[in-house]
Design a protein around this motif. Sequence first.
Motif, PDB file in Angstrom:
ATOM      1  N   PRO A  35       0.757  -1.386  -0.011  1.00  0.00           N
ATOM      2  CA  PRO A  35       0.052   0.145  -0.063  1.00  0.00           C
ATOM      3  C   PRO A  35       0.936   1.289   0.117  1.00  0.00           C
ATOM      4  N   SER A  36       0.492   2.198  -0.825  1.00  0.00           N
ATOM      5  CA  SER A  36       1.224   2.999  -1.045  1.00  0.00           C
ATOM      6  C   SER A  36       0.651   4.806  -0.607  1.00  0.00           C
ATOM      7  N   GLY A  55      -5.915  -3.546  -8.617  1.00  0.00           N
ATOM      8  CA  GLY A  55      -5.884  -3.402  -7.507  1.00  0.00           C
ATOM      9  C   GLY A  55      -5.916  -1.930  -6.980  1.00  0.00           C
ATOM     10  N   ALA A  56      -6.453  -1.386  -5.963  1.00  0.00           N
ATOM     11  CA  ALA A  56      -6.378  -0.031  -5.701  1.00  0.00           C
ATOM     12  C   ALA A  56      -5.110   0.419  -4.903  1.00  0.00           C
ATOM     13  N   GLN A  57      -4.700  -0.518  -4.199  1.00  0.00           N
ATOM     14  CA  GLN A  57      -3.740  -0.047  -3.122  1.00  0.00           C
ATOM     15  C   GLN A  57      -2.291   0.529  -3.732  1.00  0.00           C
ATOM     16  N   LYS A  58      -2.124   0.707  -5.098  1.00  0.00           N
ATOM     17  CA  LYS A  58      -0.770   1.159  -5.646  1.00  0.00           C
ATOM     18  C   LYS A  58      -0.752   2.557  -6.026  1.00  0.00           C
ATOM     19  N   ALA A  84      -5.969  -0.920   0.305  1.00  0.00           N
ATOM     20  CA  ALA A  84      -6.142  -2.170   0.002  1.00  0.00           C
ATOM     21  C   ALA A  84      -7.486  -2.547   0.243  1.00  0.00           C
ATOM     22  N   GLY A  85      -8.078  -3.478  -0.561  1.00  0.00           N
ATOM     23  CA  GLY A  85      -9.371  -4.311  -0.429  1.00  0.00           C
ATOM     24  C   GLY A  85     -10.351  -4.045  -1.235  1.00  0.00           C
TER      25      GLY A  85
END
Length: 356
Positions: A10-11, A190-193, A198-199
């Motif tokens: 996660p960023s 994926g959302a977390q980048k 995340a999720g």
Amino acid sequence: MKKHNFSSGPSILPQEVFEQAAEAVLDFNNSGLSLLEISHRSKDFVAVMDEARALALELLGLENKGYQALFLHGGASLQFAMIPYNLLGANQKASYLETGTWAVAAAKEARLFGEVEIAASSKDANFNYIPKEIGVSPDASYLHLTSNNTIFGTQIQSFPEVTIPVVCDMSSDIFSRELDFSKFDYIYAGAQKNMGPAGVALVVVKESILGKTGREIPSMLDLQKHIKGESMYNTPPCFAVYTSLLTMRWIKNNGGLAAAEKRNREKAALLYAEIDRNPLFKSTVQGEDRSVMNATFVLTDERLQERFDALWKAANISGLTGHRSVGGYRASMYNAMKIESVQTLVDVMKEFEKQA
């Protein structure tokens, strides 16, 4: 003090997004309820989902072009299975461009459903380049690509032209640059980048390619059911969807994808110039295949690692260590990273050279 966060995910997200999301956790829309406790069927959250789906299509230039945007559980990794479930019929084959760890993982899942051909692979060189010559069977159900390889620091700059549907994993460079997104039939991320926490995963799919496998698909894996349910077939990850919406609003309000690409290329150019100039560093990727999102590099003398690590950590830099399969360092420069953070890293590299 806020750190310069170069983590691959996660960023980093925009500061205003963190603040707005934190406020919503305490009190969402002055409702007296937290975003974490409101009903996903409530008027307030239905409005969030509707805007998020519409804004994703708007940013990609895909409104009114036969596409649907969905926010789903399971991240990009579940999409590795959902794609062949929804697109690959019995006794059919799919084509995969093998450019990194996640492309390999995606092809592995597809083999559970049918034949997989590898259109081309850069595995022979530990994925440090993007193959230019690919072989795709015209009767394949789809071609799967990974636009940006977070671990190895490569990025597709010129996408192959084929006559079959194109599926693309854009997890680590979604909303980072302008492209003709209508050339893709199925985009997932994926959302977390580069989009949110995340999720949740964003799926953008052309409806006309669905419903052709001849198989019965489990409900939670059936994209047509998720479309019919307007991305709320079951309870969605409300916080992740809302935070992704805030990030997309931020992108739009700051000039859209054109402005984001300009900022991202400036950051990447600044860092790559120092990597190439400084004799103490060496890029693991050369030429046009270098990722604008994730710059991977190593020391020319590994005995200096302890000294360099002490310097960048003292400069309040975080998340610079490279993936174990590549080693060295990885600077992830997603949309929300400011050029000042990249300049801080460059200044540390210059100081390291002086001290060596």
